[in-house]
Design a protein around this motif. Sequence first.
Motif, short mmCIF file in Angstrom:
data_model
loop_
_atom_site.label_atom_id
_atom_site.label_comp_id
_atom_site.label_asym_id
_atom_site.label_seq_id
_atom_site.Cartn_x
_atom_site.Cartn_y
_atom_site.Cartn_z
N VAL A 42 0.84 -1.20 0.00
CA VAL A 42 0.00 0.00 0.00
C VAL A 42 0.87 1.25 0.00
CG1 VAL A 42 -1.71 1.34 1.31
CG2 VAL A 42 -2.02 -1.12 1.00
N GLN A 43 1.95 1.25 0.76
CA GLN A 43 2.86 2.40 0.75
C GLN A 43 3.43 2.62 -0.65
OE1 GLN A 43 5.76 1.64 3.80
NE2 GLN A 43 4.41 2.39 5.42
N ASP A 44 3.76 1.53 -1.33
CA ASP A 44 4.29 1.63 -2.68
C ASP A 44 3.22 2.18 -3.63
OD1 ASP A 44 6.10 1.47 -4.75
OD2 ASP A 44 5.93 -0.69 -5.01
N VAL A 45 1.98 1.74 -3.47
CA VAL A 45 0.88 2.24 -4.30
C VAL A 45 0.71 3.74 -4.10
CG1 VAL A 45 -1.63 2.20 -4.64
CG2 VAL A 45 -0.35 0.05 -4.45
N LEU A 46 0.73 4.18 -2.83
CA LEU A 46 0.58 5.61 -2.54
C LEU A 46 1.75 6.41 -3.14
CD1 LEU A 46 -0.68 5.43 1.14
CD2 LEU A 46 -2.02 5.96 -0.91
N LEU A 47 2.94 5.86 -3.06
CA LEU A 47 4.10 6.53 -3.64
C LEU A 47 3.94 6.65 -5.15
CD1 LEU A 47 6.89 7.77 -3.17
CD2 LEU A 47 7.85 5.47 -3.44
N ARG A 48 3.50 5.58 -5.79
CA ARG A 48 3.28 5.64 -7.25
C ARG A 48 2.20 6.64 -7.61
NH1 ARG A 48 3.87 -0.44 -9.79
NH2 ARG A 48 5.79 -0.97 -8.70
N ALA A 49 1.11 6.69 -6.83
CA ALA A 49 0.04 7.65 -7.09
C ALA A 49 0.55 9.08 -6.92
CB ALA A 49 -1.14 7.38 -6.18
N TRP A 50 1.41 9.28 -5.96
CA TRP A 50 2.00 10.60 -5.72
C TRP A 50 2.89 11.01 -6.89
CZ3 TRP A 50 7.27 11.68 -4.14
CH2 TRP A 50 7.48 13.02 -3.80
N ARG A 51 3.71 10.06 -7.35
CA ARG A 51 4.64 10.35 -8.45
C ARG A 51 3.93 10.46 -9.80
NH1 ARG A 51 9.42 6.10 -6.97
NH2 ARG A 51 10.38 7.33 -5.30
N HIS A 52 2.87 9.67 -9.97
CA HIS A 52 2.17 9.60 -11.26
C HIS A 52 0.66 9.69 -11.05
CE1 HIS A 52 5.97 8.33 -13.03
NE2 HIS A 52 6.07 7.45 -12.07
N PRO A 53 0.15 10.86 -10.71
CA PRO A 53 -1.29 10.99 -10.42
C PRO A 53 -2.17 10.63 -11.62
CG PRO A 53 -0.23 13.15 -10.45
CD PRO A 53 0.85 12.12 -10.54
N GLU A 54 -1.60 10.60 -12.82
CA GLU A 54 -2.39 10.25 -14.00
C GLU A 54 -2.87 8.80 -13.96
OE1 GLU A 54 1.90 9.33 -15.00
OE2 GLU A 54 0.88 11.00 -14.03
N ILE A 55 -2.26 7.94 -13.12
CA ILE A 55 -2.73 6.55 -13.03
C ILE A 55 -4.12 6.48 -12.43
CG2 ILE A 55 -0.40 5.60 -12.79
CD1 ILE A 55 -1.14 4.95 -9.84
#
Length: 138
Positions: A42-55
């Motif tokens: 979940v932390q990784d998912v949040l990090l990815r969402a932060w870096r790439h909000p277009e996902i």
Amino acid sequence: MSRRDGAADELLVRRIFAEHGAALLAYACRLTGDRARGEAVVQDVLLRAWRHPEILGGLARASLFATVRDIVGGAPAADFALLGAVETLPPEQRDVLNALYFQGRDVAETSASLGVPAGAVKERSYQALRRLREVMAG
């Protein structure tokens, strides 16, 4: 990055976690079989969402669950189809399914947390599951 951008990014991550964190954690734990690993996912998912909000796109929840699945190592295509079908449900039905199935609450707890009578929780759950069966059957 300006201060304003950093604040906006932090708000985005907080909003995603507030809206989807419990369901993402439950899903990640189910896929990994381990709470600590699920939390890391979940932390990784949040990090990815932060870096790439277009996902997040139009189906934010489905995109987040797909990201969990990608991190864990994949899952059957039916999972993605089911998540997409869940996104088509009215919000009140999604909220009930989230509480009952992802957060592990019983009818009384769901009723209290959503502020609706227990009968409404049961009816929304019934209608949501019926609709999901129809969608998944084709």
